[in-house]
Design a protein around this motif. Sequence first.
Motif, PDB file in Angstrom:
ATOM      1  N   GLY A 182       0.786  -1.222   0.000  1.00 40.21           N
ATOM      2  CA  GLY A 182       0.000   0.000   0.000  1.00 40.21           C
ATOM      3  C   GLY A 182       0.819   1.274   0.000  1.00 40.21           C
ATOM      4  O   GLY A 182       0.258   2.370   0.092  1.00 40.21           O
ATOM      5  N   ALA A 183       2.139   1.145  -0.116  1.00 44.90           N
ATOM      6  CA  ALA A 183       2.997   2.334  -0.131  1.00 44.90           C
ATOM      7  C   ALA A 183       2.938   3.024  -1.491  1.00 44.90           C
ATOM      8  O   ALA A 183       2.431   2.477  -2.467  1.00 44.90           O
ATOM      9  CB  ALA A 183       4.434   1.952   0.201  1.00 44.90           C
ATOM     10  N   ALA A 184       3.477   4.226  -1.552  1.00 44.94           N
ATOM     11  CA  ALA A 184       3.459   4.983  -2.804  1.00 44.94           C
ATOM     12  C   ALA A 184       4.377   4.362  -3.847  1.00 44.94           C
ATOM     13  O   ALA A 184       4.124   4.465  -5.053  1.00 44.94           O
ATOM     14  CB  ALA A 184       3.868   6.426  -2.541  1.00 44.94           C
ATOM     15  N   GLU A 185       5.452   3.693  -3.401  1.00 44.63           N
ATOM     16  CA  GLU A 185       6.427   3.099  -4.302  1.00 44.63           C
ATOM     17  C   GLU A 185       6.756   1.685  -3.838  1.00 44.63           C
ATOM     18  O   GLU A 185       6.664   1.376  -2.646  1.00 44.63           O
ATOM     19  CB  GLU A 185       7.718   3.935  -4.333  1.00 44.63           C
ATOM     20  CG  GLU A 185       7.536   5.356  -4.843  1.00 44.63           C
ATOM     21  CD  GLU A 185       7.278   5.400  -6.349  1.00 44.63           C
ATOM     22  OE1 GLU A 185       7.628   4.417  -7.040  1.00 44.63           O
ATOM     23  OE2 GLU A 185       6.721   6.418  -6.812  1.00 44.63           O
ATOM     24  N   PRO A 186       7.166   0.814  -4.772  1.00 45.59           N
ATOM     25  CA  PRO A 186       7.632  -0.517  -4.366  1.00 45.59           C
ATOM     26  C   PRO A 186       8.905  -0.414  -3.541  1.00 45.59           C
ATOM     27  O   PRO A 186       9.535   0.644  -3.467  1.00 45.59           O
ATOM     28  CB  PRO A 186       7.909  -1.217  -5.711  1.00 45.59           C
ATOM     29  CG  PRO A 186       7.256  -0.382  -6.759  1.00 45.59           C
ATOM     30  CD  PRO A 186       7.216   1.013  -6.224  1.00 45.59           C
ATOM     31  N   ALA A 187       9.288  -1.520  -2.943  1.00 41.28           N
ATOM     32  CA  ALA A 187      10.556  -1.564  -2.225  1.00 41.28           C
ATOM     33  C   ALA A 187      11.708  -1.316  -3.194  1.00 41.28           C
ATOM     34  O   ALA A 187      11.584  -1.542  -4.397  1.00 41.28           O
ATOM     35  CB  ALA A 187      10.719  -2.920  -1.541  1.00 41.28           C
ATOM     36  N   ASN A 188      12.842  -0.852  -2.650  1.00 41.71           N
ATOM     37  CA  ASN A 188      14.013  -0.578  -3.474  1.00 41.71           C
ATOM     38  C   ASN A 188      14.398  -1.828  -4.271  1.00 41.71           C
ATOM     39  O   ASN A 188      14.492  -2.924  -3.707  1.00 41.71           O
ATOM     40  CB  ASN A 188      15.173  -0.157  -2.576  1.00 41.71           C
ATOM     41  CG  ASN A 188      16.439   0.118  -3.349  1.00 41.71           C
ATOM     42  OD1 ASN A 188      17.177  -0.807  -3.665  1.00 41.71           O
ATOM     43  ND2 ASN A 188      16.683   1.382  -3.644  1.00 41.71           N
ATOM     44  N   PRO A 189      14.638  -1.696  -5.572  1.00 45.33           N
ATOM     45  CA  PRO A 189      14.948  -2.869  -6.404  1.00 45.33           C
ATOM     46  C   PRO A 189      16.130  -3.689  -5.896  1.00 45.33           C
ATOM     47  O   PRO A 189      16.079  -4.928  -5.904  1.00 45.33           O
ATOM     48  CB  PRO A 189      15.243  -2.261  -7.775  1.00 45.33           C
ATOM     49  CG  PRO A 189      14.453  -1.001  -7.802  1.00 45.33           C
ATOM     50  CD  PRO A 189      14.498  -0.478  -6.398  1.00 45.33           C
ATOM     51  N   GLY A 216       3.705  -5.717  -3.492  1.00 48.24           N
ATOM     52  CA  GLY A 216       3.913  -4.568  -2.603  1.00 48.24           C
ATOM     53  C   GLY A 216       4.074  -3.313  -3.427  1.00 48.24           C
ATOM     54  O   GLY A 216       5.183  -2.902  -3.746  1.00 48.24           O
ATOM     55  N   SER A 217       2.932  -2.742  -3.840  1.00 46.49           N
ATOM     56  CA  SER A 217       2.910  -1.522  -4.649  1.00 46.49           C
ATOM     57  C   SER A 217       3.600  -1.712  -5.996  1.00 46.49           C
ATOM     58  O   SER A 217       4.234  -0.802  -6.526  1.00 46.49           O
ATOM     59  CB  SER A 217       3.562  -0.355  -3.887  1.00 46.49           C
ATOM     60  OG  SER A 217       2.933  -0.164  -2.636  1.00 46.49           O
ATOM     61  N   ALA A 218       3.490  -2.922  -6.558  1.00 48.84           N
ATOM     62  CA  ALA A 218       4.099  -3.211  -7.862  1.00 48.84           C
ATOM     63  C   ALA A 218       3.237  -2.635  -8.978  1.00 48.84           C
ATOM     64  O   ALA A 218       2.022  -2.544  -8.864  1.00 48.84           O
ATOM     65  CB  ALA A 218       4.251  -4.717  -8.051  1.00 48.84           C
ATOM     66  N   GLY A 219       3.902  -2.266 -10.077  1.00 49.28           N
ATOM     67  CA  GLY A 219       3.177  -1.700 -11.213  1.00 49.28           C
ATOM     68  C   GLY A 219       4.063  -1.671 -12.437  1.00 49.28           C
ATOM     69  O   GLY A 219       5.054  -2.413 -12.530  1.00 49.28           O
ATOM     70  N   LEU A 235       0.111  -8.716  -8.111  1.00 46.91           N
ATOM     71  CA  LEU A 235      -0.395  -7.347  -8.154  1.00 46.91           C
ATOM     72  C   LEU A 235      -1.609  -7.145  -7.250  1.00 46.91           C
ATOM     73  O   LEU A 235      -2.380  -8.074  -6.997  1.00 46.91           O
ATOM     74  CB  LEU A 235      -0.766  -6.984  -9.595  1.00 46.91           C
ATOM     75  CG  LEU A 235       0.376  -7.119 -10.617  1.00 46.91           C
ATOM     76  CD1 LEU A 235      -0.163  -7.002 -12.028  1.00 46.91           C
ATOM     77  CD2 LEU A 235       1.449  -6.072 -10.358  1.00 46.91           C
ATOM     78  N   GLY A 236      -1.794  -5.911  -6.836  1.00 49.56           N
ATOM     79  CA  GLY A 236      -2.923  -5.543  -5.996  1.00 49.56           C
ATOM     80  C   GLY A 236      -3.853  -4.583  -6.695  1.00 49.56           C
ATOM     81  O   GLY A 236      -4.201  -4.764  -7.861  1.00 49.56           O
TER      82      GLY A 236
END
Length: 255
Positions: A182-189, A216-219, A235-236
């Motif tokens: 639900g974060a604005a960005e995914p975790a650091n690659p 986790g905020s994937a797109g 994906l969510g």
Amino acid sequence: MPPLPRPRRIVGVSLKMYFDLQSTLSYVRGVYQLDGQAWNARVDLFVIPDFVTLMESARILESSSVMLGAQDTHWEDSGAHTGEVSPKVLQQAGANIVEIGHAERRAVFGETDDWVARKAGAVARNGMIPLVCIGEKKHSNIASAAVGMAVEECRPQVTSVLSAVPDDVEVILAYEPVWAIGAAEPANPDHVVNVTKELRKMAGSRKGVTRIVYGGSAGPGTFAKIAEGVDGLFLGRFAHDINNLKQVIEEIGAA
């Protein structure tokens, strides 16, 4: 010894409890329309609706290669378990995959690693694929420390499940850092790649296929940055728009 070939790529989406009945079935019909496109040769696709629409979703997807998932299960096939859903019934209803151990289930309903492992065993026993959600709650701003913390928190989540399922069955590990959901960005690659490489080592001696997906905020653009560590994405809400789902699948198929 050369490295083992990587498994087929895979993309999936869970609808959680966001849609009503008709909206769910409309979405599943949209997923059905994605089947048969060029990326099918390289990417598997699954969709996880709610329990109530599972059988109708199975009917819609029957002639497709799309895999159907369920959002949870009990670890017993039958018994006095009011309100629970039998893995045997899920298989009979058409499910191919069962999602277990999501962070919401662990946090809100108190699910433990032992419960999740027992559910994974029940899913495998009934001929379906356990999709096991794992991830760390805490996160450090120091990259090296963050990876180590994540691996150690995820280790018992992974090993308990792998000890509960036959060595030759397929398992999907969905790495979802709890702090990234639900974060604005995914975790650091770099973080995702380093953690998932360690997760793959934990399953390295298995005879069965072990696929690792990130959630986790994937797109759009997420997979290309972490492809070294994962086999796909889980994906969510972003993918609740079919066009967004299609965009991500096409990216993964072309990567």
